[in-house]
Scaffold this motif. Sequence first.
Motif, short mmCIF file in Angstrom:
data_model
loop_
_atom_site.label_atom_id
_atom_site.label_comp_id
_atom_site.label_asym_id
_atom_site.label_seq_id
_atom_site.Cartn_x
_atom_site.Cartn_y
_atom_site.Cartn_z
N ARG A 195 117.53 2.07 1.12
CA ARG A 195 117.23 1.42 -0.16
C ARG A 195 115.91 0.65 -0.13
N SER A 196 115.61 0.00 0.98
CA SER A 196 114.36 -0.76 1.08
C SER A 196 113.15 0.18 1.05
N GLY A 197 113.23 1.28 1.78
CA GLY A 197 112.16 2.27 1.72
C GLY A 197 112.00 2.83 0.32
N ASP A 198 113.13 3.08 -0.36
CA ASP A 198 113.08 3.57 -1.74
C ASP A 198 112.38 2.57 -2.67
N VAL A 199 112.66 1.28 -2.48
CA VAL A 199 112.02 0.23 -3.29
C VAL A 199 110.50 0.30 -3.11
N LEU A 200 110.07 0.38 -1.87
CA LEU A 200 108.63 0.43 -1.60
C LEU A 200 107.98 1.68 -2.16
N VAL A 201 108.62 2.83 -1.96
CA VAL A 201 108.06 4.08 -2.46
C VAL A 201 107.93 4.04 -3.99
N ALA A 202 108.94 3.54 -4.68
CA ALA A 202 108.89 3.45 -6.14
C ALA A 202 107.76 2.54 -6.59
N ARG A 203 107.57 1.43 -5.91
CA ARG A 203 106.51 0.49 -6.30
C ARG A 203 105.12 1.03 -5.97
N ILE A 204 104.99 1.71 -4.84
CA ILE A 204 103.71 2.34 -4.49
C ILE A 204 103.32 3.33 -5.58
N ASP A 205 104.26 4.16 -5.97
CA ASP A 205 104.02 5.16 -7.01
C ASP A 205 103.69 4.51 -8.35
N ALA A 206 104.48 3.52 -8.75
CA ALA A 206 104.27 2.85 -10.04
C ALA A 206 102.91 2.16 -10.12
N ALA A 207 102.42 1.68 -8.98
CA ALA A 207 101.12 1.00 -8.95
C ALA A 207 99.95 1.98 -8.99
N GLY A 208 100.22 3.28 -8.76
CA GLY A 208 99.16 4.27 -8.77
C GLY A 208 98.59 4.61 -7.40
N HIS A 209 99.23 4.12 -6.35
CA HIS A 209 98.80 4.45 -5.00
C HIS A 209 99.45 5.77 -4.55
N HIS A 210 99.09 6.23 -3.37
CA HIS A 210 99.61 7.49 -2.85
C HIS A 210 100.51 7.23 -1.64
N LEU A 211 101.69 7.82 -1.64
CA LEU A 211 102.56 7.76 -0.47
C LEU A 211 102.03 8.80 0.52
N ALA A 212 101.50 8.33 1.65
CA ALA A 212 100.91 9.23 2.63
C ALA A 212 101.98 9.85 3.52
N GLU A 213 102.98 9.05 3.88
CA GLU A 213 104.05 9.55 4.74
C GLU A 213 105.18 8.52 4.73
N ARG A 214 106.37 9.00 5.11
CA ARG A 214 107.53 8.10 5.20
C ARG A 214 108.42 8.56 6.35
N LYS A 215 108.83 7.60 7.17
CA LYS A 215 109.68 7.92 8.32
C LYS A 215 110.66 6.80 8.58
N ILE A 216 111.68 7.13 9.37
CA ILE A 216 112.62 6.15 9.90
C ILE A 216 112.55 6.26 11.42
N VAL A 217 112.45 5.10 12.09
CA VAL A 217 112.50 5.07 13.55
C VAL A 217 113.56 4.06 14.00
N GLN A 218 114.04 4.26 15.21
CA GLN A 218 115.03 3.35 15.80
C GLN A 218 114.39 1.99 16.12
N ASP A 219 115.23 0.98 16.26
CA ASP A 219 114.79 -0.36 16.65
C ASP A 219 114.40 -0.39 18.12
N GLU A 220 113.35 0.30 18.45
CA GLU A 220 112.82 0.34 19.82
C GLU A 220 111.34 0.00 19.76
#
Length: 180
Positions: free
Chosen positions: A30-55
Amino acid sequence: MSKIDETKEFIPVRIAVLTVSDTRSMAEDRSGDVLVARIDAAGHHLAERKIVQDERTDIAEQLRTWCADPQIDVVISTGGTGLTGRDVTVEAHRDVYEKEIDAFGTVFTIVSMQKIGTSAVQSRATGGVANGTYLFALPGSPGACKDAWDEILLMQLDYRHRPCNFVEILPRLDEHHRRK
């Protein structure tokens, strides 16, 4: 006072979103979704999106990979900024930073205080620069991501924002690498 200069043209930046979690999948991020939606709404470009472990090493490796990519201007991570033993995102960010943006964490705390009171003391949000790329580490809650974007990043990642913004100095972030 802070304002948008409508005589300037908006310059979109390329932003990568990194979610740090041992348990979330893309469908539950959900947090990643919030950021992606706001990036898009502001007119910026989502370059990439990933999830990594807490390491710590995995987080730092992904940050370095994206900092080396000339198609990414900004990296925003979410998660792992708390106080528990598994919360190592801040340390991973600091392993990568060339310079820390000290006031980012301070301003985030001020914004958070207005929303969640003294619970804001538990956040370790941070920002910095590495290899000409901005890096921001936000808490893992959707509310914290909304607050950081709406109250700080939306304006600082807008070239038209006055009196100053992060975008206008983006071309100079790595000038020390070019000095002779």
